[in-house]
Design a protein around this motif. Structure first.
Motif, PDB file in Angstrom:
ATOM      1  N   SER A 157       0.588  -0.931  -0.122  1.00  0.00           N
ATOM      2  CA  SER A 157       0.155  -0.062  -0.057  1.00  0.00           C
ATOM      3  C   SER A 157       0.619   1.039   0.301  1.00  0.00           C
ATOM      4  O   SER A 157       0.618   2.298  -0.646  1.00  0.00           O
ATOM      5  N   LEU A 158       2.026   0.873   0.504  1.00  0.00           N
ATOM      6  CA  LEU A 158       3.338   2.261   1.106  1.00  0.00           C
ATOM      7  C   LEU A 158       3.637   2.589  -0.761  1.00  0.00           C
ATOM      8  O   LEU A 158       4.193   3.347  -0.704  1.00  0.00           O
TER       9      LEU A 158
ATOM     10  N   MET B 181       2.117  12.894   1.671  1.00  0.00           N
ATOM     11  CA  MET B 181       2.297  12.814   2.689  1.00  0.00           C
ATOM     12  C   MET B 181       0.297  12.386   3.955  1.00  0.00           C
ATOM     13  O   MET B 181       1.230  11.539   4.485  1.00  0.00           O
ATOM     14  N   VAL B 182      -0.153  12.907   3.024  1.00  0.00           N
ATOM     15  CA  VAL B 182      -1.259  12.468   4.109  1.00  0.00           C
ATOM     16  C   VAL B 182      -1.863  11.400   3.906  1.00  0.00           C
ATOM     17  O   VAL B 182      -2.216  10.290   4.438  1.00  0.00           O
TER      18      VAL B 182
ATOM     19  N   VAL C  61      -2.250   5.564   5.371  1.00  0.00           N
ATOM     20  CA  VAL C  61      -2.123   4.115   5.303  1.00  0.00           C
ATOM     21  C   VAL C  61      -1.288   3.519   5.637  1.00  0.00           C
ATOM     22  O   VAL C  61      -1.981   2.363   6.241  1.00  0.00           O
ATOM     23  N   ALA C  62      -0.185   4.548   6.289  1.00  0.00           N
ATOM     24  CA  ALA C  62       0.189   3.485   7.458  1.00  0.00           C
ATOM     25  C   ALA C  62      -0.921   3.068   8.622  1.00  0.00           C
ATOM     26  O   ALA C  62      -0.057   1.993   9.380  1.00  0.00           O
TER      27      ALA C  62
ATOM     28  N   LEU D 230      -9.749   7.783   1.392  1.00  0.00           N
ATOM     29  CA  LEU D 230      -8.373   8.147   1.537  1.00  0.00           C
ATOM     30  C   LEU D 230      -7.619   8.808   0.340  1.00  0.00           C
ATOM     31  O   LEU D 230      -7.192   9.042   0.284  1.00  0.00           O
ATOM     32  N   MET D 231      -7.700   7.749  -0.551  1.00  0.00           N
ATOM     33  CA  MET D 231      -7.476   7.501  -2.060  1.00  0.00           C
ATOM     34  C   MET D 231      -8.133   9.219  -2.854  1.00  0.00           C
ATOM     35  O   MET D 231      -7.344   9.145  -3.306  1.00  0.00           O
ATOM     36  N   ILE D 232      -9.020   8.479  -3.153  1.00  0.00           N
ATOM     37  CA  ILE D 232     -10.377   9.959  -3.358  1.00  0.00           C
ATOM     38  C   ILE D 232      -9.686  10.860  -2.156  1.00  0.00           C
ATOM     39  O   ILE D 232      -9.632  12.021  -3.240  1.00  0.00           O
TER      40      ILE D 232
END
Length: 293
Positions: free
Chosen positions: A230-231, A238-239, A244-245, A285-287
């Protein structure tokens, strides 16, 4: 009076497994959204293509789940959670289920073909893997069935991306692998929660053939692998990277905690619920981080 006349439109909707359809359409939209950001494709200027891609994905998946219900109607009768499905209890005759499955699959493929050929090809590949390789073959023969089924479950973001960009940018493949890996602990958790059902039906899910201890180790391993994969999308900013981390590490922490818990079924439910929240939050998060791209 034939049993088929007791069927309602809700029974036919049940054939499509709306939960599966909904989550997969969501990831298909994610593919469309990110593809638009990486290619300059304007969703606002091409709403019809987006609608066709979403509907096409929905119908292909609904066709696959309907065919799955047709094929699995014998073992579904043996499991409490599935024995009341209209395909298992006879409310809908098998020939009608088969017809619905084929019609939905054809309609979905045609709609995807109206966007890009590659989207339709990927839709057919996902459908074939799910119906033939998973449902008809590996589900009844090997514990590797989850990995085979995960291939088709990881196709929607690729389909969505291909509807915009048939060249399939590397980011599209990262989405595919994220979805593939995510499904393994998700479905292993279901396998643990429904272990006795699967055992009674003769379905060789990993918890049935290898036990809970092995399944738990596999789940934690996959969650651990999900973190670096995912990283790979760190360029989203950065967000995203921090978000995701935290999501992934939180899931891993729950997984590791499971080795100390005495109640395996309670832990499996925790993992299952977290997996659902993980997916929804990941998509948001991705959107969210790409809105201004």
């Amino acid at each position: 009076m034939p049993e088929s006349k007791t069927a309602t439109w809700k029974d036919f909707i049940t054939l499509t497994k709306t939960g599966i359809v909904g989550s997969n359409v969501m990831t298909a939209f994610l593919g469309i959204w990110l593809a638009s950001k990486y290619t300059g494709f304007s969703i606002d200027d091409h709403p019809l293509r987006v609608i066709l891609a979403m509907l096409g994905t929905m119908f292909v998946i609904a066709g696959g789940t309907s065919l799955n219900n047709y094929i699995d109607r014998d073992i579904d009768k043996l499991m409490p959670r599935t024995r009341d499905r209209p395909s298992a209890n006879g409310r809908i005759p098998p020939n009608q289920i088969l017809l619905v499955g084929f019609i939905f699959s054809i309609v979905g493929t045609f709609l995807l073909l109206m966007t890009e050929m590659m989207a339709a090809v990927l839709g057919l590949i996902g459908l074939f893997v799910y119906v033939v390789f998973y449902t008809m073959w590996t589900k009844r023969t090997t514990s590797f069935n989850t990995a085979v089924g995960a291939i088709s479950g990881a196709m929607p973001p690729l389909i969505g991306w291909a509807a915009v960009d048939p060249g399939l940018h590397p980011v599209a493949w990262v989405l595919f692998f994220i979805m593939f890996i995510w499904q393994m602990p998700h479905f292993f958790a279901i396998g643990m929660m429904r272990c006795e059902d699967y055992r009674n039906a003769g379905v060789p899910m990993l918890p049935v053939v290898a036990g809970f201890a092995t399944t738990k180790r596999q789940m934690v391993l996959y969650v651990g692998v999900l973190i670096p994969v995912s990283l790979l999308l760190y360029k989203l900013g950065m967000v995203y990277t921090i978000g995701v981390a935290l999501l992934s590490i939180g899931w891993l922490a729950i997984g590791i905690f499971g080795f100390k818990m005495k109640n395996d079924l309670k832990w499996a439910r925790m993992m299952f619920v977290y997996s659902l929240n993980y997916l929804v939050l990941l998509v948001i998060l991705m959107i969210g981080v790409t809105v201004t791209m």
